[in-house]
Design a protein around this motif. Sequence first.
Motif, PDB file in Angstrom:
ATOM      1  N   THR A  15      72.495  32.825   6.147  1.00 30.11           N
ATOM      2  CA  THR A  15      71.363  33.382   5.404  1.00 30.11           C
ATOM      3  C   THR A  15      71.736  33.566   3.936  1.00 30.11           C
ATOM      4  N   PRO A  16      71.865  32.471   3.183  1.00 33.26           N
ATOM      5  CA  PRO A  16      72.208  32.597   1.763  1.00 33.26           C
ATOM      6  C   PRO A  16      71.112  33.342   1.003  1.00 33.26           C
ATOM      7  N   SER A  17      71.497  34.041  -0.048  1.00 28.34           N
ATOM      8  CA  SER A  17      70.534  34.841  -0.805  1.00 28.34           C
ATOM      9  C   SER A  17      69.916  34.085  -1.972  1.00 28.34           C
ATOM     10  N   LEU A  18      70.585  33.052  -2.461  1.00 29.96           N
ATOM     11  CA  LEU A  18      70.093  32.307  -3.620  1.00 29.96           C
ATOM     12  C   LEU A  18      69.623  30.911  -3.209  1.00 29.96           C
ATOM     13  N   TRP A  19      68.429  30.561  -3.706  1.00 27.71           N
ATOM     14  CA  TRP A  19      67.839  29.253  -3.415  1.00 27.71           C
ATOM     15  C   TRP A  19      67.386  28.617  -4.731  1.00 27.71           C
ATOM     16  N   ILE A  20      67.576  27.308  -4.809  1.00 25.21           N
ATOM     17  CA  ILE A  20      67.234  26.531  -6.005  1.00 25.21           C
ATOM     18  C   ILE A  20      65.979  25.690  -5.727  1.00 25.21           C
ATOM     19  N   ALA A  21      65.102  25.620  -6.727  1.00 26.45           N
ATOM     20  CA  ALA A  21      63.967  24.707  -6.653  1.00 26.45           C
ATOM     21  C   ALA A  21      64.208  23.551  -7.612  1.00 26.45           C
ATOM     22  N   GLU A  22      64.141  22.348  -7.081  1.00 29.65           N
ATOM     23  CA  GLU A  22      64.247  21.136  -7.898  1.00 29.65           C
ATOM     24  C   GLU A  22      62.860  20.518  -8.052  1.00 29.65           C
ATOM     25  N   LEU A  23      62.544  20.102  -9.253  1.00 30.83           N
ATOM     26  CA  LEU A  23      61.310  19.373  -9.518  1.00 30.83           C
ATOM     27  C   LEU A  23      61.685  17.951  -9.878  1.00 30.83           C
ATOM     28  N   TYR A  24      61.408  17.035  -8.960  1.00 29.56           N
ATOM     29  CA  TYR A  24      61.802  15.630  -9.124  1.00 29.56           C
ATOM     30  C   TYR A  24      63.286  15.512  -9.482  1.00 29.56           C
ATOM     31  N   GLY A  25      64.099  16.283  -8.731  1.00 28.01           N
ATOM     32  CA  GLY A  25      65.547  16.191  -8.861  1.00 28.01           C
ATOM     33  C   GLY A  25      66.171  17.114  -9.890  1.00 28.01           C
ATOM     34  N   ARG A  26      65.381  17.772 -10.729  1.00 28.72           N
ATOM     35  CA  ARG A  26      65.920  18.674 -11.755  1.00 28.72           C
ATOM     36  C   ARG A  26      65.838  20.119 -11.272  1.00 28.72           C
ATOM     37  N   PRO A  27      66.953  20.875 -11.285  1.00 30.16           N
ATOM     38  CA  PRO A  27      66.914  22.283 -10.878  1.00 30.16           C
ATOM     39  C   PRO A  27      66.243  23.132 -11.965  1.00 30.16           C
ATOM     40  N   LEU A  28      65.044  23.656 -11.667  1.00 32.02           N
ATOM     41  CA  LEU A  28      64.244  24.332 -12.688  1.00 32.02           C
ATOM     42  C   LEU A  28      63.741  25.706 -12.252  1.00 32.02           C
ATOM     43  N   GLY A  29      64.222  26.199 -11.118  1.00 32.89           N
ATOM     44  CA  GLY A  29      63.811  27.526 -10.682  1.00 32.89           C
ATOM     45  C   GLY A  29      64.720  28.053  -9.596  1.00 32.89           C
ATOM     46  N   PHE A  30      64.656  29.358  -9.386  1.00 34.45           N
ATOM     47  CA  PHE A  30      65.465  29.955  -8.318  1.00 34.45           C
ATOM     48  C   PHE A  30      64.755  31.185  -7.772  1.00 34.45           C
ATOM     49  N   VAL A  31      65.154  31.584  -6.572  1.00 31.26           N
ATOM     50  CA  VAL A  31      64.709  32.834  -5.979  1.00 31.26           C
ATOM     51  C   VAL A  31      65.909  33.478  -5.303  1.00 31.26           C
ATOM     52  N   GLU A  32      65.969  34.811  -5.390  1.00 29.81           N
ATOM     53  CA  GLU A  32      67.022  35.587  -4.720  1.00 29.81           C
ATOM     54  C   GLU A  32      66.360  36.527  -3.729  1.00 29.81           C
ATOM     55  N   VAL A  33      66.806  36.490  -2.487  1.00 28.77           N
ATOM     56  CA  VAL A  33      66.226  37.334  -1.441  1.00 28.77           C
ATOM     57  C   VAL A  33      67.307  38.200  -0.805  1.00 28.77           C
ATOM     58  N   GLN A  34      66.878  39.332  -0.282  1.00 37.62           N
ATOM     59  CA  GLN A  34      67.734  40.203   0.512  1.00 37.62           C
ATOM     60  C   GLN A  34      67.046  40.436   1.852  1.00 37.62           C
ATOM     61  N   LEU A  35      67.679  39.938   2.905  1.00 37.41           N
ATOM     62  CA  LEU A  35      67.161  40.120   4.254  1.00 37.41           C
ATOM     63  C   LEU A  35      67.812  41.350   4.885  1.00 37.41           C
ATOM     64  N   PRO A  36      67.242  41.865   5.964  1.00 34.64           N
ATOM     65  CA  PRO A  36      67.934  42.947   6.669  1.00 34.64           C
ATOM     66  C   PRO A  36      69.291  42.444   7.173  1.00 34.64           C
ATOM     67  N   PRO A  37      70.345  43.276   7.115  1.00 33.87           N
ATOM     68  CA  PRO A  37      70.356  44.673   6.685  1.00 33.87           C
ATOM     69  C   PRO A  37      70.630  44.871   5.193  1.00 33.87           C
ATOM     70  N   ALA A  38      70.769  43.789   4.421  1.00 35.34           N
ATOM     71  CA  ALA A  38      71.110  43.929   3.006  1.00 35.34           C
ATOM     72  C   ALA A  38      70.047  44.717   2.242  1.00 35.34           C
ATOM     73  N   ALA A  39      68.798  44.675   2.706  1.00 37.50           N
ATOM     74  CA  ALA A  39      67.709  45.361   2.009  1.00 37.50           C
ATOM     75  C   ALA A  39      67.495  46.790   2.495  1.00 37.50           C
ATOM     76  N   LYS A  40      68.420  47.311   3.269  1.00 34.83           N
ATOM     77  CA  LYS A  40      68.248  48.665   3.816  1.00 34.83           C
ATOM     78  C   LYS A  40      68.082  49.711   2.708  1.00 34.83           C
ATOM     79  N   TRP A  41      68.718  49.479   1.550  1.00 37.40           N
ATOM     80  CA  TRP A  41      68.670  50.452   0.460  1.00 37.40           C
ATOM     81  C   TRP A  41      67.243  50.733  -0.016  1.00 37.40           C
ATOM     82  N   VAL A  42      66.330  49.774   0.168  1.00 38.11           N
ATOM     83  CA  VAL A  42      64.970  49.948  -0.337  1.00 38.11           C
ATOM     84  C   VAL A  42      63.989  50.332   0.765  1.00 38.11           C
TER      85      VAL A  42
END
Length: 309
Positions: free
Chosen positions: A202-229
Amino acid sequence: MDIDAIAAEHARRLSGADALIPRPRLWTDGQAGTPLRARDGLALATRSVVRTGTPAALWRPLVEYRLDVRLAGTDPSATLSALLARWDEHLAEAEAVDWDSAAVVTRPSRDTVGTSELLRRGFAPTRVLAVRPADRLGAGPPAVPGVRIRHAEAADLPTLVRLRQELHSYDAQFGVVTTRPDEHDLVTTETRDLLADADSATPSLWIAELYGRPLGFVEVQLPPAAKWVSEYVTADRVGYLASLHVAEEARSTGVGSALAAHAHQLFDEAGVEAVLLHHAQANPRSTPFWYAQGYRPLWSSWYRRPAIG
């Protein structure tokens, strides 16, 4: 009105305003902070500090003075006004006049009692904790032409540092995120640490490629990492969407929506009941974007920088 009656009436009003707001926590004897009283209200004034040179210093003022309130009676707005006046006296003794300090009052977004009192005292609704209840339909996110989303890898470090610094610089306009001279080094270290789990299930960082170019990212916290919130919402399994950013040249191409849909699919697969995220209320990009993705305000943090004028 006694303390228990104030707390009970305050809790009833909040539950009536928003069913996703949990019952306020009890303050224990000896808890850190300064208690304040008004006729029909209680408050706890606290202070927190982060050090320069730490990642936390990127996302907030170094010194935050916070006020947690309990309001009851026939005129809760007047009660809040009285508590704010007592708090200002307390802050004056602290001489918190540096820009790297802030006075913060966090309220349930739908509990609008006392809004005018906060405005009169120089506060502005600056930061929102938004919520999106789960929508586990099982269909998966729609495909966006030209967009591919993949796990972030160690080789993506320079791209991620650039994108995260772009996000940080943009958000610094809106009153909470703070520019630091060692920002590049801090972001690099923090990103490298996040990439350490790139090979996990369950990696936390994901890359979005647009026609092969990395141009965006998202960072997620799944349980239990998000317990603090999780204490901020009435849900057993909570996820946190820590950040999402798309490079300027890829805006309005569907990259951001594809990243958000991918994140929500991850949360659904993990059995998350509610997803939380922070955004700057004045941000003209993130506010409409997130609410179009199904989020709504849950908690609003009112800031005054510096803490006293």
